[in-house]
Design a protein around this motif. Sequence first.
Motif, mmCIF file in Angstrom:
data_model
loop_
_atom_site.group_PDB
_atom_site.id
_atom_site.type_symbol
_atom_site.label_atom_id
_atom_site.label_comp_id
_atom_site.label_asym_id
_atom_site.label_seq_id
_atom_site.Cartn_x
_atom_site.Cartn_y
_atom_site.Cartn_z
ATOM 1 N N PHE A 321 0.833 -1.205 0.000
ATOM 2 C CA PHE A 321 0.000 0.000 0.000
ATOM 3 C C PHE A 321 0.868 1.256 0.000
ATOM 4 C CE2 PHE A 321 -2.178 3.330 2.457
ATOM 5 C CZ PHE A 321 -3.292 3.506 1.663
ATOM 6 N N GLU A 322 1.936 1.228 0.769
ATOM 7 C CA GLU A 322 2.832 2.382 0.815
ATOM 8 C C GLU A 322 3.466 2.621 -0.543
ATOM 9 O OE1 GLU A 322 4.646 5.636 2.572
ATOM 10 O OE2 GLU A 322 3.071 4.314 3.345
ATOM 11 N N ALA A 323 3.835 1.527 -1.237
ATOM 12 C CA ALA A 323 4.434 1.673 -2.565
ATOM 13 C C ALA A 323 3.427 2.243 -3.563
ATOM 14 C CB ALA A 323 4.949 0.313 -3.047
ATOM 15 N N ILE A 324 2.166 1.793 -3.470
ATOM 16 C CA ILE A 324 1.136 2.303 -4.383
ATOM 17 C C ILE A 324 0.903 3.784 -4.152
ATOM 18 C CG2 ILE A 324 -1.316 2.169 -4.946
ATOM 19 C CD1 ILE A 324 -1.157 -0.833 -4.406
ATOM 20 N N VAL A 325 0.812 4.166 -2.879
ATOM 21 C CA VAL A 325 0.555 5.576 -2.551
ATOM 22 C C VAL A 325 1.683 6.453 -3.064
ATOM 23 C CG1 VAL A 325 0.374 7.202 -0.649
ATOM 24 C CG2 VAL A 325 -0.922 5.076 -0.592
ATOM 25 N N GLN A 326 2.915 6.020 -2.866
ATOM 26 C CA GLN A 326 4.048 6.850 -3.240
ATOM 27 C C GLN A 326 4.255 6.894 -4.755
ATOM 28 O OE1 GLN A 326 5.667 8.937 -1.355
ATOM 29 N NE2 GLN A 326 4.468 8.286 0.443
ATOM 30 N N SER A 327 3.857 5.822 -5.467
ATOM 31 C CA SER A 327 4.059 5.796 -6.918
ATOM 32 C C SER A 327 2.871 6.359 -7.687
ATOM 33 C CB SER A 327 4.328 4.362 -7.377
ATOM 34 O OG SER A 327 3.197 3.533 -7.100
ATOM 35 N N SER A 328 1.769 6.655 -7.018
ATOM 36 C CA SER A 328 0.582 7.163 -7.712
ATOM 37 C C SER A 328 0.802 8.580 -8.192
ATOM 38 C CB SER A 328 -0.625 7.098 -6.774
ATOM 39 O OG SER A 328 -1.751 7.690 -7.379
ATOM 40 N N SER A 329 0.292 8.876 -9.382
ATOM 41 C CA SER A 329 0.353 10.247 -9.896
ATOM 42 C C SER A 329 -0.739 11.121 -9.298
ATOM 43 C CB SER A 329 0.226 10.240 -11.420
ATOM 44 O OG SER A 329 -1.020 9.653 -11.808
ATOM 45 N N ASP A 330 -1.715 10.495 -8.636
ATOM 46 C CA ASP A 330 -2.752 11.266 -7.941
ATOM 47 C C ASP A 330 -2.217 11.777 -6.615
ATOM 48 O OD1 ASP A 330 -4.517 10.730 -9.974
ATOM 49 O OD2 ASP A 330 -5.426 9.025 -8.956
ATOM 50 N N SER A 331 -2.812 12.859 -6.157
ATOM 51 C CA SER A 331 -2.470 13.395 -4.841
ATOM 52 C C SER A 331 -3.236 12.602 -3.787
ATOM 53 C CB SER A 331 -2.837 14.877 -4.764
ATOM 54 O OG SER A 331 -2.799 15.336 -3.431
ATOM 55 N N ILE A 332 -2.479 11.935 -2.885
ATOM 56 C CA ILE A 332 -3.090 11.175 -1.804
ATOM 57 C C ILE A 332 -2.632 11.792 -0.497
ATOM 58 C CG2 ILE A 332 -3.358 8.902 -0.750
ATOM 59 C CD1 ILE A 332 -2.725 7.661 -3.441
ATOM 60 N N VAL A 333 -3.567 12.401 0.202
ATOM 61 C CA VAL A 333 -3.247 13.182 1.399
ATOM 62 C C VAL A 333 -4.186 12.755 2.516
ATOM 63 C CG1 VAL A 333 -3.138 15.510 2.388
ATOM 64 C CG2 VAL A 333 -2.477 15.128 0.006
ATOM 65 N N SER A 334 -3.665 12.662 3.720
ATOM 66 C CA SER A 334 -4.511 12.445 4.896
ATOM 67 C C SER A 334 -4.327 13.620 5.838
ATOM 68 C CB SER A 334 -4.147 11.136 5.591
ATOM 69 O OG SER A 334 -2.798 11.138 6.011
ATOM 70 N N LYS A 335 -5.402 13.912 6.561
ATOM 71 C CA LYS A 335 -5.349 15.046 7.470
ATOM 72 C C LYS A 335 -6.226 14.773 8.678
ATOM 73 C CE LYS A 335 -8.859 17.459 4.692
ATOM 74 N NZ LYS A 335 -9.150 18.677 3.903
ATOM 75 N N THR A 336 -6.029 15.566 9.709
ATOM 76 C CA THR A 336 -6.806 15.415 10.931
ATOM 77 C C THR A 336 -8.188 16.017 10.741
ATOM 78 O OG1 THR A 336 -6.072 17.515 11.869
ATOM 79 C CG2 THR A 336 -4.662 15.591 12.266
ATOM 80 N N TRP A 344 1.664 13.168 2.936
ATOM 81 C CA TRP A 344 1.743 13.921 1.671
ATOM 82 C C TRP A 344 2.595 13.093 0.718
ATOM 83 C CZ3 TRP A 344 -0.477 18.541 0.178
ATOM 84 C CH2 TRP A 344 0.061 19.196 -0.919
ATOM 85 N N ASN A 345 1.999 12.504 -0.328
ATOM 86 C CA ASN A 345 2.773 11.627 -1.212
ATOM 87 C C ASN A 345 3.424 12.411 -2.338
ATOM 88 O OD1 ASN A 345 0.538 12.174 -2.822
ATOM 89 N ND2 ASN A 345 0.538 10.125 -3.750
ATOM 90 N N ARG A 346 4.206 11.690 -3.158
ATOM 91 C CA ARG A 346 4.930 12.341 -4.250
ATOM 92 C C ARG A 346 3.975 12.883 -5.316
ATOM 93 N NH1 ARG A 346 9.088 8.393 -3.146
ATOM 94 N NH2 ARG A 346 8.084 6.846 -4.466
ATOM 95 N N GLY A 347 2.824 12.199 -5.491
ATOM 96 C CA GLY A 347 1.844 12.721 -6.447
ATOM 97 C C GLY A 347 1.337 14.093 -6.039
#
Length: 612
Positions: A321-336, A344-347
């Motif tokens: 899952f961590e590899a998918i999140v980091q390699s995705s071109s989409d912005s994947i962000v979590s917040k409180t 904050w991923n690379r996408g």
Amino acid sequence: MLPPWLGQAVGPVLVIVLVLALAVLAVATDHVRSRERALVGTQNLARLIEAQLSDNFDKIDIYLQLVALRHGSVLQGGGADPGGTGLQVQPRMARVALDDVAIADADGAVRLRTASLPAPLAQVGAQEFFRRAVAEPRGALVVVVGPVPGGPAGAQDGASRIVFARAVRDARGTLRGVVFAGMSGAQFDQLFEGIDFGVHGAASLRTEDLQAVHYHPATQGAPAGVSDGLRRAVRVAPAQGSYEAAGTVDGHQRLNAYRRLRDHPFYVVVGQSMQDAMAGWRANTLMVAALAALTIVLTLWAWLMLVRSSRRQLRALHNRFEAIVQSSSDSIVSKTLQGHITTWNRGAQQMFGYTEAEMRGQSAVRLAPTDRQGEDAALIARVRRGESLQDYETQRLRKDGTLIDVSMAVSPVLDARGRIAGISVIARDISRHKAMEVEIRSMAFNDPLTRLPNRRLLMDRLRQAQLSSSRQRSYFGVLFIDLDGFKRINDSFGHEAGDQMLIEVGRRLQAAVRQHDTVARLGGDEFVVLLEELGVDEKTAADHVNTVADKILDAIERNYHLRGETHRCSASIGIRLLVGSQESPEQVLMDADAAMYSVKRQRRALRTFAFE
């Protein structure tokens, strides 16, 4: 805190409980159905035997009547001598045969008999069958069971046998005698041949007071008694019924069914052994128990394998899952839930230009344009209510200050207890998609060369103009314009020069009309101008249309500078001036086209117009 394996054990425990419950339910249901099938089978056997007994009793009754009719003269004071042996027994009726037949007069003296009836039995007036036959008011068949002294040849004295008798009366009802016949127990047992009662099944014929007359299969020793279950069942349902009880002869537990014989004072009782009836159920129970045990063993084995591999699988899943999140071109962000960014991923870095270090701990409002500052708080409030948002389209601000169109999926993040602990936001850049939508919309309603409205958009606006004119009673005009000499320019100087001229004509037409008027290109060198809101006065409207037409012709006839050459062009214009209109937009356009061709045919000057 409970160990992790205990939570994983809930599923297998539920499976085992479910398997056991289903097994018990299956066994109980099959037990009920097996019992029902056994009861139905027993009732069918009782119905079959009752029908056979009633049928044979009826045939014997008919036979006795025939004997009385044929040999009744012996009862009139003449005929055969007392004790005569002139009768012959019917060889066989139905499934049984009679042993002997005789006719006795009103005093009980046997006047005519078969040879099988012992000679000493010359007086039967004291016999029970004789008394009951005489006492029967309707003259019906009487059936009596009991020992008869001096029974048929070959039988023991006092042996049990069945006697059928009926009174013989003349036309005035005066008793003339009794005709009777006898049947041994062995002959009677033939009725039960060929019927499958099972290994431990049994059947019996009983009198009205439930005393056993005949028992099948034949037994040695004490006669069959009467069970309390049979007595209770007959009291409740005298005609037919069922009950479960142990046999009074052999003690086997049976499921019994009984029926009263039609028109005769007897009961037939049939019993099917519970041991035989439930043999299939016992086999099914063993099979269900084996399957349930196998299922439980497999469930426990699978649970143990799951416990051993769960940590390894979870670790691998987390890494994947961590590899998918980091390699995705989409912005994947979590917040409180307060809106502060935690991951904050690379996408996201590529999409917005901020690094993870710059955004971790910052408020997500930082990415919102000025006019959308309150949007993030509204999204958080909806997530707090348990909502999930898909394909939420909005705009966000990049680090360089440019706006991008994004489509977001916003969903709550739950903790181990199922409570909302944070927010997950997956954003995709749809700026190119939005631009393509605008381009596709433009291609659908605009001419690709001049960017003017095409025929489809013109028809829609013409329809709206008709509706508006009908409501306001104001005039509107349609000018159909066809360029004169364009084909010569297009053929002589090429399509590129022709395209440049069409684009320039479009610009000049737009400059000649008001901003809310419509200039459309139908195709080729044909253009249409739609003039709306020309007022309620026809002359004023017509003057305005002529003025616009003059401006259009002046604009079209000005020189064109194309590829270093100067060209001139003129046009023919057909005009329709309308108010309201019940015609279709297509018809209005066709009429304006016809007016334009009328101008061409009349070969008038370039400034000549034709009204329809």
